[in-house]
Scaffold this active site. Structure first.
Site, short mmCIF file in Angstrom:
data_model
loop_
_atom_site.label_atom_id
_atom_site.label_comp_id
_atom_site.label_asym_id
_atom_site.label_seq_id
_atom_site.Cartn_x
_atom_site.Cartn_y
_atom_site.Cartn_z
N CYS A 252 7.54 -1.15 -0.32
CA CYS A 252 6.75 -0.21 -0.54
C CYS A 252 6.34 0.47 0.68
O CYS A 252 6.67 -0.12 1.84
CB CYS A 252 5.36 -0.60 -1.26
N CYS B 46 -2.12 -1.73 5.18
CA CYS B 46 -1.93 -0.59 4.67
C CYS B 46 -2.89 0.48 4.42
O CYS B 46 -4.08 -0.09 4.05
CB CYS B 46 -1.30 -1.10 3.23
N HIS C 140 -5.09 -15.18 -1.82
CA HIS C 140 -4.16 -14.02 -1.37
C HIS C 140 -4.73 -13.19 -0.16
O HIS C 140 -5.88 -13.07 0.05
CB HIS C 140 -3.82 -13.30 -2.78
N GLU D 197 -4.61 -10.33 0.75
CA GLU D 197 -5.43 -9.00 0.48
C GLU D 197 -6.74 -9.44 -0.12
O GLU D 197 -7.86 -8.82 0.25
CB GLU D 197 -4.78 -8.12 -0.39
#
Length: 297
Positions: A12, A96, A128, A130
């Site tokens: 991505c 991101c 995780h 994120e």
């Protein structure tokens, strides 16, 4: 046998951006630290290690002084930036933009909900990277939910603001939202003065749009080989999409894990992957299938 790579698969924007930043920096220095795996793909991590990228954890970060550290696409909690200031670390921030925007939304919701004694709920994978960054925006007060059993942690008499890790399944998010709505309704029926539920679909569209694309791709082929790192949350979700529409879908981390028996009587093989899967790795898998034997990676 026709072997095709899905051109919609692979990195991505956020992952591609982070890896490019790392490679650009490594042209200037022989060694660069990165906080956590830059991408959940061991083959790519090894490739970048050979170029000088050194993976560290948060405890090791606290010991570093006067050097450069790359922040990967997953984003980081506020504590990481505080450590960087204290230790005179130069951060190369490859977070991101989609994740940064979500961090700001979570922080705003947390601040706004304080007066109402509200709860910030994150649908995601506990631990995780994120999710750690998102929970950090709430002083780690956010409630992380992954399964239906986790919903027992919520207080249905208090306001609930729900967000999702950007790489989770859209189907999974809306299923969890429906389960929460059912519990809210049950609480109301029992006479509990329920406040409110504010559900926010914060899944990255570049990720969620891959689900319908993968469904079509998986249906086109006799056999599907899904290439992904085993740590990838996005990989697990997208592989499940392939399996639902094509039972002859197989998960591999590299070409060495291919089984020749999978391709018996197959006229068409499709190769696809996660947002953390490099195109060069899918190409290696394609070449191995065409040669009818795994190649060394």
């Amino acid at each position: 046998m026709n072997v095709t790579i899905d051109q919609n698969s692979g990195y991505c924007f956020g992952v591609e951006f982070a890896i490019q930043m790392a490679e650009d920096e490594l042209e200037e220095v022989t060694e660069l630290y990165c906080l956590g795996d830059i991408v959940h793909n061991s083959m790519e991590v090894q490739r970048l290690y050979n170029k000088g990228l050194r993976i560290i954890d948060r405890d090791q970060l606290k010991e570093l002084r006067d050097c450069k550290v790359l922040i990967r696409a997953h984003g980081e909690p506020p504590e990481t930036y505080q450590t960087a200031l204290q230790n005179n670390l130069e951060l190369i921030d490859a977070s991101c933009p989609v994740v940064l925007k979500l961090q700001n939304r979570v922080k705003h919701a947390y601040d706004s909900n304080k007066a109402m004694n509200g709860q910030i709920v994150l649908y995601g994978q506990q631990g995780h990277a994120e999710v750690i960054g998102l929970a950090g925006q709430t002083g780690n007060e956010a409630i992380v939910i992954t399964t239906e059993e986790d919903l027992d942690q919520l207080d249905y008499s208090r306001p609930i603001t729900l967000f999702s890790q950007t790489t989770k399944s859209t189907k999974g998010f809306y299923h969890m939202k429906e389960l929460i709505e059912q519990r809210v309704a049950a609480a109301q029926a029992a006479g509990v003065p329920v406040e409110s539920l504010d559900a926010n679909d914060s899944i990255c569209r570049q990720v969620s749009n891959r689900e319908p694309q993968l469904q079509k791709f998986a249906q086109l082929h006799d056999v599907v080989i899904f290439v992904s790192g085993k740590k990838s949350s996005n990989g697990k979700a997208l592989y499940a999409v392939c399996q639902r529409v094509n039972p002859q879908s197989y998960f591999v981390e590299n070409a060495q894990e291919l089984d020749p028996d999978w391709f018996k009587n197959a006229a068409s093989v499709g190769i696809c992957g996660a947002t953390s899967t490099p195109m060069w790795l899918m190409q290696q898998v394609k070449e191995a299938i065409q040669a009818q034997e795994p190649v060394a990676v």
